[in-house]
Design a protein around this motif. Structure first.
Motif, PDB file in Angstrom:
ATOM      1  N   LEU A 190       0.828  -1.210   0.000  1.00  0.00           N
ATOM      2  CA  LEU A 190       0.000   0.000   0.000  1.00  0.00           C
ATOM      3  C   LEU A 190       0.860   1.258   0.000  1.00  0.00           C
ATOM      4  CD1 LEU A 190      -2.786  -1.075   2.502  1.00  0.00           C
ATOM      5  CD2 LEU A 190      -2.989  -0.832   0.021  1.00  0.00           C
ATOM      6  N   LEU A 191       1.961   1.249   0.749  1.00  0.00           N
ATOM      7  CA  LEU A 191       2.856   2.404   0.739  1.00  0.00           C
ATOM      8  C   LEU A 191       3.441   2.639  -0.650  1.00  0.00           C
ATOM      9  CD1 LEU A 191       4.737   1.852   4.124  1.00  0.00           C
ATOM     10  CD2 LEU A 191       3.181   3.727   3.580  1.00  0.00           C
ATOM     11  N   ALA A 192       3.867   1.571  -1.308  1.00  0.00           N
ATOM     12  CA  ALA A 192       4.420   1.708  -2.656  1.00  0.00           C
ATOM     13  C   ALA A 192       3.360   2.207  -3.631  1.00  0.00           C
ATOM     14  CB  ALA A 192       4.984   0.367  -3.118  1.00  0.00           C
ATOM     15  N   ARG A 193       2.139   1.723  -3.495  1.00  0.00           N
ATOM     16  CA  ARG A 193       1.068   2.177  -4.374  1.00  0.00           C
ATOM     17  C   ARG A 193       0.770   3.650  -4.166  1.00  0.00           C
ATOM     18  NH1 ARG A 193      -4.973  -0.638  -4.797  1.00  0.00           N
ATOM     19  NH2 ARG A 193      -5.886   0.873  -6.270  1.00  0.00           N
ATOM     20  N   CYS A 194       0.761   4.102  -2.924  1.00  0.00           N
ATOM     21  CA  CYS A 194       0.506   5.522  -2.645  1.00  0.00           C
ATOM     22  C   CYS A 194       1.620   6.397  -3.200  1.00  0.00           C
ATOM     23  CB  CYS A 194       0.352   5.734  -1.144  1.00  0.00           C
ATOM     24  SG  CYS A 194      -1.144   4.993  -0.438  1.00  0.00           S
ATOM     25  N   ARG A 195       2.866   5.957  -3.065  1.00  0.00           N
ATOM     26  CA  ARG A 195       3.979   6.747  -3.610  1.00  0.00           C
ATOM     27  C   ARG A 195       3.874   6.864  -5.128  1.00  0.00           C
ATOM     28  NH1 ARG A 195       7.129   4.071   0.481  1.00  0.00           N
ATOM     29  NH2 ARG A 195       7.600   2.400  -0.993  1.00  0.00           N
ATOM     30  N   ARG A 249      -3.246  14.378  -2.802  1.00  0.00           N
ATOM     31  CA  ARG A 249      -3.562  14.628  -1.396  1.00  0.00           C
ATOM     32  C   ARG A 249      -4.053  13.363  -0.695  1.00  0.00           C
ATOM     33  NH1 ARG A 249      -7.740  19.312   0.881  1.00  0.00           N
ATOM     34  NH2 ARG A 249      -7.449  18.843   3.111  1.00  0.00           N
ATOM     35  N   PHE A 250      -4.952  12.620  -1.336  1.00  0.00           N
ATOM     36  CA  PHE A 250      -5.519  11.424  -0.697  1.00  0.00           C
ATOM     37  C   PHE A 250      -4.482  10.312  -0.533  1.00  0.00           C
ATOM     38  CE2 PHE A 250      -7.788   7.328  -1.103  1.00  0.00           C
ATOM     39  CZ  PHE A 250      -8.482   7.372   0.094  1.00  0.00           C
ATOM     40  N   VAL A 308      -3.056   8.666   3.069  1.00  0.00           N
ATOM     41  CA  VAL A 308      -3.048   7.231   3.398  1.00  0.00           C
ATOM     42  C   VAL A 308      -1.632   6.773   3.737  1.00  0.00           C
ATOM     43  CG1 VAL A 308      -3.492   4.928   2.485  1.00  0.00           C
ATOM     44  CG2 VAL A 308      -5.086   6.789   1.988  1.00  0.00           C
ATOM     45  N   LYS A 309      -0.668   7.237   2.961  1.00  0.00           N
ATOM     46  CA  LYS A 309       0.721   6.878   3.214  1.00  0.00           C
ATOM     47  C   LYS A 309       1.167   7.357   4.599  1.00  0.00           C
ATOM     48  CE  LYS A 309       5.366   7.873   1.383  1.00  0.00           C
ATOM     49  NZ  LYS A 309       5.758   8.816   2.438  1.00  0.00           N
ATOM     50  N   THR A 338     -16.805  10.028  -1.111  1.00  0.00           N
ATOM     51  CA  THR A 338     -16.429   9.476  -2.414  1.00  0.00           C
ATOM     52  C   THR A 338     -15.381  10.382  -3.057  1.00  0.00           C
ATOM     53  OG1 THR A 338     -18.632   8.533  -2.685  1.00  0.00           O
ATOM     54  CG2 THR A 338     -17.276   8.762  -4.668  1.00  0.00           C
ATOM     55  N   GLN A 339     -14.311   9.776  -3.540  1.00  0.00           N
ATOM     56  CA  GLN A 339     -13.234  10.545  -4.162  1.00  0.00           C
ATOM     57  C   GLN A 339     -13.621  10.935  -5.589  1.00  0.00           C
ATOM     58  OE1 GLN A 339     -10.517  11.453  -2.412  1.00  0.00           O
ATOM     59  NE2 GLN A 339     -11.402  10.359  -0.651  1.00  0.00           N
TER      60      GLN A 339
END
Length: 537
Positions: free
Chosen positions: A321-326, A337-338, A342-343, A384-385
């Motif tokens: 999840l961290l890699a996906r957010c980056r 921003r979102f 999360v990260k 909702t995003q």
């Protein structure tokens, strides 16, 4: 009537009303014009931002396309820094402790060095004051040939043929198969191919140039297959041990067999590693390894098929999840921003775990802070995003919500990431890059068996070389000394010969289903130090 229409006061009132109405229309038109200009300016700024982002993405695509055509592209670090640090370690006190090789515990050869005849500077006579020692660790570059004198006997009663066997022999074959390759040379070939990822031809070249031992590629391949057949019983026992483990990391990666896509599955527990190459990537393949009723902690990358283990307690990998957010933040700064929020929340969870393991907060404080993190995540996921990518991430997080913070409710026992299984996959991917996979199903079986044995031996800090040599020299089928001690194994000769799984004694009962959340008073959980193999990066 005519004179009424010519009433000046009425006419003035009408003109005043018309003038007011005209002013209102003018003010409204002016406001609409200002709004139009603001909208135009906003759209121009958005177009300019999108143009720059489009240009940046186009440049990245062109750079990636060019890099894919260069052989050294995967190892390129991009543009060099303007002020890079000097290479090497620091000098002086900042260098730290200097490493030196330890003195060997034994000496195989002693060489006496003659003193010089005279001083090289003035030519005067020399007097020996002391003798110092220098050690040289070297390898022997030669093939060591053994000849066994084997007595062939005949029973006087039943006339059965019987021959002797030395503990260093690996086979009873004579005649055309009397000349054999020793177990240490075969084990070295296994390690070069399966542990280091060298092709069979390269392993044969090293044996030829380094030790003078001539072997063909097919000879090394058949020798490796022979080792795998002897280790197959241990491989089945490792699978049974994985099914009875209280915690398992599981992952899969693509693998080619005969140029067709297969999937290499890996399971890593506290004590063993088990690998198997299967044709699919579904729950049927995963359950064939762990069993449908696996009831331990299961740590994985969040693939939906893993949640079909209904009796298991799950932990979704935080690193993925961290890699996906980056990646999302780098790809689209305008909507970052979102994913950045999360990260940051996941990083706070990892920092909270570290604080507990260093005894900076109590168990009650850990679970209280975990509740706050969960409430914060729920508030983030409620709306909702607008961005489609952000909404996909939010949808994934809503599904993963019950499985994100298991490691905080079970600190020291459940890891936050699936890095343990990822490291095993990394070794296999390195081999895959060298020779692409396996050409046959038999080769895939050999790959899975030997990878499981070698990784388990490394995980338990045991000498894989000595284990395989001992296995090759064993006259009877045997299980390697890498199985968990709490799993009693009943081994039979017929089972080991046929390659079937050895029978596990029924006295060992499988673990009960593990609840997802422990009690608040900590009675169902005894936090312990994190095992070294499960430390997160």
């Amino acid at each position: 009537m005519f004179f009424k229409d010519l009433n000046p006061l009425r006419r003035i009132r009408e003109l005043m009303e018309e003038l007011g109405r005209t002013r209102r229309e003018r003010d409204q038109a002016r406001k609409q014009l200002e709004q139009s200009e603001d909208e135009k300016q906003r759209l121009e700024e958005k177009v300019e931002r999108l143009r720059k982002e489009n240009e940046r993405l186009r440049n990245q695509l062109e750079a990636a396309s060019r890099a894919a055509k260069r052989q050294a592209a995967p190892f390129s670090r991009g543009k060099p820094k303007k002020d890079p640090k000097p290479p090497g370690r620091k000098s002086g006190k900042d260098h730290g402790v200097h490493h030196q090789r330890p003195v060997p515990d034994h000496v195989d050869e002693e060489i006496q060095v003659n003193a010089p005849a005279q001083c090289p500077g003035c030519g005067g006579p020399l007097t020996v004051e002391r003798v110092d020692f220098q050690y040289q660790e070297e390898i022997v570059r030669r093939t060591w040939v053994r000849r066994f004198h084997i007595p062939i006997c005949r029973c006087e009663h039943c006339r059965k043929r019987v021959q002797g066997r030395h503990p260093m022999q690996t086979s009873d074959a004579l005649g055309a198969a009397a000349v054999q390759v020793g177990p240490e040379a075969i084990t070295l070939g296994v390690l070069m191919n399966k542990a280091q990822g060298l092709p069979h031809a390269d392993a044969a070249a090293i044996l030829k140039r380094g030790f003078g031992l001539t072997m063909s590629r097919s000879g090394i391949c058949r020798a490796i297959q022979r080792v795998a057949r002897k280790a197959e019983a241990t491989w089945h026992a490792l699978r049974d041990a994985a099914r009875r483990s209280r915690l398992a990391h599981m992952d899969e990666t693509g693998w080619k067999v005969d140029a067709q896509l297969r999937w290499l599955w890996g399971v890593v527990t506290e004590q063993i590693t088990y690998c198997k190459i299967l044709p699919g990537r579904g729950f049927a393949e995963a359950s064939s390894i762990l069993g449908e009723e696996y009831a331990g902690w299961l740590i994985h990358d969040g693939l939906l098929l893993y949640y079909k283990f209904l009796q298991a307690a799950h932990q979704s990998c935080a690193w993925h999840l961290l890699a996906r957010c980056r990646k999302m933040a780098d790809a689209s700064p305008a909507t970052a921003r979102f994913p950045l929020a999360v990260k940051q929340l996941l990083e706070q969870a990892l920092a909270l775990r570290d604080r507990y393991l260093t005894q900076k907060i109590s168990l009650h404080g850990l679970w209280t802070a975990t509740g706050r993190l969960e409430a914060k995540l729920d508030r983030m996921l409620a709306p909702t995003q607008r961005d489609a990518a952000n909404e996909r991430l939010a949808k994934h997080l809503r599904h993963e919500r019950p499985y994100l913070f298991t490691f905080l409710y079970c600190p020291g026992l459940v890891d936050a990431t699936n890095n343990v299984a990822e490291r095993v996959m990394r070794i296999l991917v390195m081999a895959r890059k060298n020779w692409g996979g396996n050409r046959t199903d038999k080769g895939a079986q050999v790959q899975a068996v030997l990878t499981s044995v070698l990784c388990t031996a490394k995980q338990q800090d045991k000498d894989a070389f000595a284990l395989l040599v001992d296995l090759l020299r064993s006259a009877k089928p045997k299980l390697l000394d890498i199985l968990p001690t709490e799993v009693p194994i009943h081994q039979t000769g017929s089972q080991a010969c046929s390659g079937d799984a050895p029978r596990i004694k029924n006295s060992f009962d499988p673990p009960e289903a593990i609840p997802f959340l422990p009690s608040v008073d900590g009675s169902t959980l005894q936090p312990t130090a994190t095992p070294p193999v499960f430390n997160s990066a």
